[in-house]
Design a protein around this motif. Structure first.
Motif, PDB file in Angstrom:
ATOM      1  N   THR A  23      -7.958  -1.149  -5.995  1.00 24.46           N
ATOM      2  CA  THR A  23      -9.173  -1.937  -5.761  1.00 24.46           C
ATOM      3  C   THR A  23      -9.025  -3.378  -6.234  1.00 24.46           C
ATOM      4  O   THR A  23      -9.880  -4.214  -5.949  1.00 24.46           O
ATOM      5  N   SER A  24      -7.950  -3.678  -6.955  1.00 25.93           N
ATOM      6  CA  SER A  24      -7.710  -5.054  -7.391  1.00 25.93           C
ATOM      7  C   SER A  24      -6.894  -5.850  -6.368  1.00 25.93           C
ATOM      8  O   SER A  24      -6.698  -7.053  -6.530  1.00 25.93           O
ATOM      9  N   LEU A  25      -6.428  -5.187  -5.317  1.00 27.60           N
ATOM     10  CA  LEU A  25      -5.565  -5.847  -4.335  1.00 27.60           C
ATOM     11  C   LEU A  25      -6.330  -6.813  -3.451  1.00 27.60           C
ATOM     12  O   LEU A  25      -7.507  -6.606  -3.140  1.00 27.60           O
ATOM     13  N   ASP A  26      -5.628  -7.847  -3.027  1.00 27.97           N
ATOM     14  CA  ASP A  26      -6.164  -8.798  -2.059  1.00 27.97           C
ATOM     15  C   ASP A  26      -5.881  -8.243  -0.665  1.00 27.97           C
ATOM     16  O   ASP A  26      -4.730  -8.196  -0.237  1.00 27.97           O
ATOM     17  N   PRO A  27      -6.900  -7.782   0.061  1.00 32.56           N
ATOM     18  CA  PRO A  27      -6.667  -7.147   1.365  1.00 32.56           C
ATOM     19  C   PRO A  27      -6.134  -8.107   2.423  1.00 32.56           C
ATOM     20  O   PRO A  27      -5.701  -7.675   3.490  1.00 32.56           O
ATOM     21  N   SER A  28      -6.132  -9.400   2.129  1.00 31.14           N
ATOM     22  CA  SER A  28      -5.618 -10.371   3.092  1.00 31.14           C
ATOM     23  C   SER A  28      -4.094 -10.468   3.055  1.00 31.14           C
ATOM     24  O   SER A  28      -3.477 -11.092   3.916  1.00 31.14           O
ATOM     25  N   LYS A  29      -3.467  -9.851   2.026  1.00 28.17           N
ATOM     26  CA  LYS A  29      -2.010  -9.878   1.913  1.00 28.17           C
ATOM     27  C   LYS A  29      -1.456  -8.460   1.917  1.00 28.17           C
ATOM     28  O   LYS A  29      -2.086  -7.527   1.430  1.00 28.17           O
ATOM     29  N   GLU A  30      -0.256  -8.328   2.473  1.00 24.68           N
ATOM     30  CA  GLU A  30       0.380  -7.023   2.505  1.00 24.68           C
ATOM     31  C   GLU A  30       0.804  -6.569   1.106  1.00 24.68           C
ATOM     32  O   GLU A  30       1.141  -7.379   0.240  1.00 24.68           O
ATOM     33  N   LEU A  31       0.792  -5.270   0.926  1.00 26.07           N
ATOM     34  CA  LEU A  31       1.334  -4.644  -0.276  1.00 26.07           C
ATOM     35  C   LEU A  31       2.785  -4.272   0.022  1.00 26.07           C
ATOM     36  O   LEU A  31       3.074  -3.563   0.987  1.00 26.07           O
ATOM     37  N   LEU A  32       3.710  -4.772  -0.774  1.00 25.04           N
ATOM     38  CA  LEU A  32       5.120  -4.415  -0.620  1.00 25.04           C
ATOM     39  C   LEU A  32       5.385  -3.136  -1.404  1.00 25.04           C
ATOM     40  O   LEU A  32       5.192  -3.086  -2.619  1.00 25.04           O
ATOM     41  N   TYR A  33       5.842  -2.123  -0.721  1.00 23.57           N
ATOM     42  CA  TYR A  33       6.047  -0.801  -1.311  1.00 23.57           C
ATOM     43  C   TYR A  33       7.530  -0.450  -1.250  1.00 23.57           C
ATOM     44  O   TYR A  33       8.145  -0.481  -0.177  1.00 23.57           O
ATOM     45  N   ILE A  34       8.115  -0.137  -2.418  1.00 26.76           N
ATOM     46  CA  ILE A  34       9.535   0.201  -2.488  1.00 26.76           C
ATOM     47  C   ILE A  34       9.673   1.567  -3.158  1.00 26.76           C
ATOM     48  O   ILE A  34       9.663   1.668  -4.387  1.00 26.76           O
ATOM     49  N   PRO A  35       9.802   2.642  -2.370  1.00 27.75           N
ATOM     50  CA  PRO A  35       9.831   3.999  -2.947  1.00 27.75           C
ATOM     51  C   PRO A  35      11.235   4.450  -3.321  1.00 27.75           C
ATOM     52  O   PRO A  35      11.645   5.570  -3.028  1.00 27.75           O
TER      53      PRO A  35
END
Length: 221
Positions: A23-35
């Protein structure tokens, strides 16, 4: 700049930490996910479905970009992303590969330019004084076990169990640093030079002379 550090992700058991982070994320920018932690354990498709499933469960709308490995980021800039969300398994191999592919400098630049990271397990450990609190085997024979210390003279211990308390005290005696211990459902938020607890259980701060227990949403002095 903000760091969300926690033991692991296992939604819905870790819902409080997940909700605080997502909920703290800025929805205008992508989340980079590295699993990268899940190599050999789960397919990348399963990992992607897991993280996007959490986002949907929290009724959020966030675009996710996924890279399977650190090597894939060697030619990629990080500043286009709002947050980096990372899983990793072996702490020593993580730090070794970050240096090999020059990701260590990119991550520091990302943080210092205002970027935000959520890291679990190994990624929680490497931001502190010394990564020898990791319970992993040093399978790459890494000698330089220090990197980017967010807090001097303090290390973090993930996967905490009370039966390991003596082991932590021995570590403190040998390395002359304090240790913050995190269990399965606890984490930390590091922002504006403060450290705040988050999750469902206690966080324990060990020093050479004392043991202090913090509840949730408390500032660690």
């Amino acid at each position: 700049m903000a760091l969300f550090l926690q033991w692991w992700w296992s939604y819905p058991e870790t819902e409080i930490m997940d909700r605080t982070f997502f909920t703290s994320l800025d929805p205008s920018k992508e989340l980079l996910y590295i699993p990268t932690a899940m190599v050999g354990g789960f397919s990348y498709e399963v990992c992607y479905e897991y993280v996007t499933g959490i986002i949907k469960a929290l009724w959020l709308s966030i675009e996710v970009a996924m890279y399977p490995s650190l090597k894939d980021l060697e030619q990629t800039g990080l500043n286009q992303y709002g947050w980096i969300y990372i899983w990793w398994w072996n702490t020593f191999k993580l730090l070794s590969e970050m240096r090999t592919y020059w990701i260590d400098r990119k991550v520091i630049d990302f943080l210092q330019s205002g970027g935000n990271i959520c890291g679990g397990s190994a990624w929680a450990i490497i931001f502190w004084e010394n990564i020898n609190t990791a319970t992993d085997a040093n399978i790459v024979w890494l000698h330089n076990v220090q990197w980017f210390c967010m807090t001097r003279n303090t290390s973090i211990r993930c996967h905490y169990q009370e039966k390991k308390e003596q082991q932590i005290q021995e570590y403190i005696s040998h390395h002359h640093v304090d240790v913050i211990a995190l269990s399965e459902t606890t984490g930390l938020i590091i922002q504006n030079n403060s450290i705040k607890t988050v999750g469902e259980w206690k966080v324990i701060y060990y020093s050479s002379t004392s043991k202090k227990i913090y509840g949730m949403n408390e500032l660690i002095a």
